[in-house]
Design a protein around this motif. Structure first.
Motif, mmCIF file in Angstrom:
data_model
loop_
_atom_site.group_PDB
_atom_site.id
_atom_site.type_symbol
_atom_site.label_atom_id
_atom_site.label_comp_id
_atom_site.label_asym_id
_atom_site.label_seq_id
_atom_site.Cartn_x
_atom_site.Cartn_y
_atom_site.Cartn_z
ATOM 1 N N ALA A 36 2.485 41.617 22.340
ATOM 2 C CA ALA A 36 3.525 42.207 21.785
ATOM 3 C C ALA A 36 3.428 41.149 20.980
ATOM 4 O O ALA A 36 4.166 42.078 19.465
ATOM 5 C CB ALA A 36 4.520 41.502 23.154
ATOM 6 N N PHE A 84 9.163 45.138 24.585
ATOM 7 C CA PHE A 84 7.604 44.291 25.262
ATOM 8 C C PHE A 84 8.005 42.990 25.116
ATOM 9 O O PHE A 84 7.319 42.639 26.449
ATOM 10 C CB PHE A 84 6.714 45.340 24.768
ATOM 11 N N PHE A 87 10.325 42.141 28.149
ATOM 12 C CA PHE A 87 10.266 42.113 28.482
ATOM 13 C C PHE A 87 9.332 41.250 29.758
ATOM 14 O O PHE A 87 9.344 40.956 31.359
ATOM 15 C CB PHE A 87 9.410 43.392 29.155
ATOM 16 N N GLY A 278 12.889 43.374 33.470
ATOM 17 C CA GLY A 278 11.466 42.701 33.542
ATOM 18 C C GLY A 278 11.324 41.772 34.327
ATOM 19 O O GLY A 278 9.485 41.143 35.262
ATOM 20 N N SER A 396 11.963 49.185 28.856
ATOM 21 C CA SER A 396 11.791 49.552 30.013
ATOM 22 C C SER A 396 10.755 49.721 30.644
ATOM 23 O O SER A 396 9.596 48.952 31.476
ATOM 24 C CB SER A 396 13.240 48.046 30.637
ATOM 25 N N ALA A 399 6.934 49.427 29.960
ATOM 26 C CA ALA A 399 6.812 47.787 29.463
ATOM 27 C C ALA A 399 6.500 47.757 31.240
ATOM 28 O O ALA A 399 5.060 47.415 31.260
ATOM 29 C CB ALA A 399 7.653 46.695 29.568
#
Length: 490
Positions: A36, A84, A87, A278, A396, A399
């Motif tokens: 990321a 990302f 997360f 996350g 999400s 991810a």
């Protein structure tokens, strides 16, 4: 609605209580965080205006003549970079906050540490924004490049634990002196275009992270072993946003209230829709790592045969959604996504200690992806800015799928040549984030090489090569300091 639907990702308290403190590092999470941060650097380093639209944020590409247009819908890979990272931040809570709690730290102590971290990240956001060369001087000159390098060096005593033996009060004095020098520096720089120092002028990405460090950590700390409560908070945040449209409502008053407007706005809390899921993924990962270290090895040949297909399809699902949503092939994207998810479901129906972990990630990710696609038409369509609920849920969900892919690459195949650089960047994200603007470009310009980068702005291939070169140099700097155990922490 969300509380009921998200029951699929609930973790029982009895399961969490058996997790012991272990030293195994979550390499797949480091790699995801590193991916990321490096793609964030790459997206800001490629040549401007010569690459295809999908190489930029969807709303600032050639469709809008490279000027922001909020009426353009769709997302690109660039639009997934920040969610990302958010997360991954949430996924780290069970390791950072959870380990403190398991070691006996009180919730009040953890909350205090989270508040302190949030204020330090806020200072970081303000500091780096004011010492960027293009802020100090326009056009950039030797003074601006030296200030950038000096500010980068000054952040080591600010954010790094000094590796020499010394009394704790001496460490504190050095840190206080570094912060005082930084404040003095900000107040006395002659900025470009008549700009003066302002608390409200900060790096918005880091400022959002600061708010998530406070509010995300607070929510996680108060709901350890009670993930369903954590998820149940999200509909209330949604209700505040939806009710904000009524100017006479308390929702509107709450949205407008900010005792520290340069640091906090309620609108930043929308990213909890990414951070909190996350944290659920992080709990799955922490639980799996514990089981992996305590259970006997049981090599399931059927599970191993399916791994390449699981890896291919999880990555393919992300790419497919980016293509379908960017090109606005919405029906095709929905049907194709469901088909890929069905195949993944079949592939994950095999016993194995790895597959059971991936299935938990898949289950939660599937729910969020489908929810995100169901919300796609709401607010006109998916977009990063102004961000939509479709964007939060879909990002999400994707991810979660990325977590599966990185788990296979890092934990099963051990593709160290590919993933180890990402892990280094993921372990030292603050340095990785600022290295381009505060080290790489100033050094290139001081050496007289900066002008050569402009030669790469001629076409798409050279423009992408420019981004790869700059990002690679930033990565090398990050790897160097990581290997030297020079970590910036807040």
């Amino acid at each position: 609605m969300l509380m009921f639907s998200f029951s699929i990702v609930r973790i029982k308290s009895s399961q969490m209580s058996v997790l012991s403190n272990n030293s195994t590092r979550a390499s797949s999470l480091d790699a995801l965080r590193g991916y990321a941060i490096l793609t964030m650097v790459l997206s800001g380093s490629v040549a401007w205006g010569v690459l295809p639209g999908w190489m930029y944020h969807a709303q600032v590409g050639p469709r809008s003549n490279f000027v922001f247009d909020g009426s353009i819908y769709g997302i690109t890979w660039v639009d997934l970079v920040f969610p990302f990272f958010l997360f991954a931040m949430g996924a780290a809570f069970p390791f950072s906050i959870g380990n403190k709690y398991r070691k006996g730290s009180s919730r009040w102590k953890i909350i205090y540490d989270s508040l302190l971290r949030g204020f330090r990240l806020t200072f970081f956001a303000i500091f780096i924004q004011h010492i960027y060369p293009w802020v100090v001087s326009s056009p950039q000159d030797v003074r601006s490049w030296l200030i950038a390098l000096g500010g980068f060096a000054l952040m080591f005593p600010m954010f790094m634990r000094i590796p020499f033996k010394m009394p704790e009060y001496v460490r504190m004095l050095i840190k206080i002196l570094a912060y005082a020098t930084g404040v003095f520096m900000l107040l006395n720089i002659n900025y470009a275009d008549g700009r003066t120092f302002s608390l409200g002028y900060s790096n918005i990405i880091i400022l959002v992270l600061a708010n998530m460090a406070i509010f995300g950590s607070l929510i996680y700390t108060l709901t350890i072993n009670k993930p369903w409560i954590r998820i149940a908070i999200l509909p209330f945040i949604m209700a505040v946003f939806l009710g904000n449209e009524n100017a006479e409502s308390w929702n509107h008053s709450l949205m407008a209230f900010s005792p520290l407007p340069w640091m906090y706005k309620f609108s930043y809390l929308k990213y909890l829709f990414i951070v909190i899921p996350g944290s659920i993924a992080g709990e799955y990962l922490h639980e799996w790592l514990h089981c992996k270290n305590t259970m006997p090895v049981n090599d399931n040949k059927d599970e191993r045969k399916r791994m390449p297909w699981i890896l291919l399809l999880t990555i393919g699902l992300i790419v497919f959604n980016l293509y379908g949503l960017y090109m606005r092939f919405l029906v095709l994207n929905l049907v194709g996504t469901i088909a890929i998810l069905c195949i993944l479901y079949i592939l994950l129906q095999v016993e194995g200690k790895n597959t059971s972990y991936w299935y938990k990630l898949f289950r939660a990710g599937t729910y969020l992806i489908l929810l995100g696609l169901a919300f796609e038409a709401y607010e006109g369509g998916i977009r990063k800015d102004p961000s939509t609920y479709s964007y939060y849920f879909l990002a999400s969900g994707l991810a979660f799928m990325a977590m599966i892919a990185f788990s296979i690459m890092c934990d099963i195949y051990s593709w160290s040549r590919l993933t180890r650089p990402l892990e280094y960047a993921g372990q030292n994200p603050m340095i990785a984030y600022v290295s381009t603007q505060l080290v790489v470009l100033p050094l290139l310009n001081l050496a007289g090489l900066g002008t050569y980068l402009s030669y790469l702005d001629q076409n798409a291939w050279l423009g992408f090569l420019r981004g790869v070169i700059v990002t690679s140099l930033a990565l090398l700097i990050t790897i160097l300091f990581t290997k030297l155990k020079c970590f910036w922490r807040t």
